[in-house]
Design an enzyme around this catalytic site. Structure first.
Site, mmCIF file in Angstrom:
data_model
loop_
_atom_site.group_PDB
_atom_site.id
_atom_site.type_symbol
_atom_site.label_atom_id
_atom_site.label_comp_id
_atom_site.label_asym_id
_atom_site.label_seq_id
_atom_site.Cartn_x
_atom_site.Cartn_y
_atom_site.Cartn_z
ATOM 1 N N TRP A 172 47.774 86.396 91.181
ATOM 2 C CA TRP A 172 48.514 86.927 90.039
ATOM 3 C C TRP A 172 48.585 88.446 90.106
ATOM 4 O O TRP A 172 49.570 89.039 89.671
ATOM 5 C CB TRP A 172 47.880 86.479 88.726
ATOM 6 C CG TRP A 172 48.618 87.044 87.542
ATOM 7 C CD1 TRP A 172 48.152 87.951 86.655
ATOM 8 C CD2 TRP A 172 49.965 86.759 87.146
ATOM 9 N NE1 TRP A 172 49.133 88.256 85.729
ATOM 10 C CE2 TRP A 172 50.252 87.535 86.008
ATOM 11 C CE3 TRP A 172 50.969 85.917 87.658
ATOM 12 C CZ2 TRP A 172 51.484 87.504 85.361
ATOM 13 C CZ3 TRP A 172 52.197 85.885 87.020
ATOM 14 C CH2 TRP A 172 52.447 86.669 85.889
ATOM 15 N N TYR B 37 46.067 93.893 81.375
ATOM 16 C CA TYR B 37 46.869 92.675 81.152
ATOM 17 C C TYR B 37 46.066 91.666 80.336
ATOM 18 O O TYR B 37 46.592 91.063 79.388
ATOM 19 C CB TYR B 37 47.268 92.078 82.503
ATOM 20 C CG TYR B 37 47.996 90.756 82.411
ATOM 21 C CD1 TYR B 37 49.298 90.679 81.925
ATOM 22 C CD2 TYR B 37 47.385 89.573 82.823
ATOM 23 C CE1 TYR B 37 49.967 89.466 81.853
ATOM 24 C CE2 TYR B 37 48.037 88.355 82.749
ATOM 25 C CZ TYR B 37 49.331 88.311 82.266
ATOM 26 O OH TYR B 37 49.978 87.094 82.184
ATOM 27 N N GLU C 25 55.591 82.966 87.049
ATOM 28 C CA GLU C 25 54.602 81.957 87.420
ATOM 29 C C GLU C 25 55.065 81.189 88.653
ATOM 30 O O GLU C 25 54.255 80.832 89.510
ATOM 31 C CB GLU C 25 54.346 80.990 86.254
ATOM 32 C CG GLU C 25 53.646 81.607 85.049
ATOM 33 C CD GLU C 25 52.197 81.995 85.313
ATOM 34 O OE1 GLU C 25 51.650 81.634 86.382
ATOM 35 O OE2 GLU C 25 51.598 82.661 84.451
#
Length: 212
Positions: free
Chosen positions: A72, A42, A64
């Site tokens: 995350w 990522y 988010e």
């Protein structure tokens, strides 16, 4: 990004002054992206690269918001399930979600089953559709690009908010968006490439083309 740092393996070198780890491939990355394959991919290919299309911005804004209070990595691992559950984050489709869809999503173990965040995503889809009459979500978000980007040397120097993220939060709330606090909006700006918070010395620093 708020994922907790993971200790690098013994065969990787750390640089205390920059919080960077140089892997076996010779590329320097921050600690959070150095050891986990999913986070590394990522970081290398997606985080901080410019996103200008409405669906792409809406997806990242939604994820988010779901990430708030979580790591995350948790959200990234669940992203395929999120995309399936939310019609690939097509704003028009999500805007039509009803109570049956809320119940469906609350029963979906593949996503984060937080009713407030689920309802906020539907609310934000409607706000995104309405915003088309005034330039659209992507244009609004990108209009808060600052004149300069941070240049952090260490993880401690990476800001979590900025005057621009505060202003963006206020602008989106005025347009009817939810779960768009200043910290979440700063993370969104990082993810979209609006600011470049890659550490100095990282192989990704300056690669977005926005802050070359």
């Amino acid at each position: 990004m708020t994922d907790e740092p993971v200790a690098p393996p013994a065969d990787e070198r750390t640089t205390a002054t920059t919080d960077l780890v140089t892997g076996e491939d010779g590329l320097a990355r921050p600690v959070w992206a150095a050891t986990d394959a999913m986070l590394r991919d990522y970081y290398d290919t997606e985080w901080g690269m410019p996103v200008h299309d409405e669906r792409g911005v809406f997806e990242r804004l939604s994820l988010e918001a779901f990430q708030s209070g979580l790591s995350w990595r948790t959200i990234l691992a669940k992203r395929p399930a999120f995309r399936a559950a939310f019609a690939d984050f097509d704003p028009d489709t999500v805007a039509r979600f009803d109570e049956d869809d809320v119940a469906r999503l609350m029963a979906d173990a593949g996503i984060v089953r937080n009713q407030a965040k689920i309802r906020a995503t539907i609310t934000n889809a409607n706000a995104t559709v309405a915003l088309r009459a005034d330039g659209g979500l992507a244009d609004l978000v990108w209009s808060f690009r600052p004149d300069a980007t941070p240049a952090p040397r260490t993880a401690a120097e990476v800001p979590t908010t900025s005057p621009e993220s505060v202003a963006l939060s206020k602008a989106l709330r005025k347009r009817g968006f939810a779960f768009v606090g200043p910290t979440t909006m700063h993370a969104l700006m990082e993810a979209l490439g609006i600011v470049d918070t890659h550490l100095l010395g990282s192989h990704r620093r300056g690669t977005s083309g926005v802050w070359a």
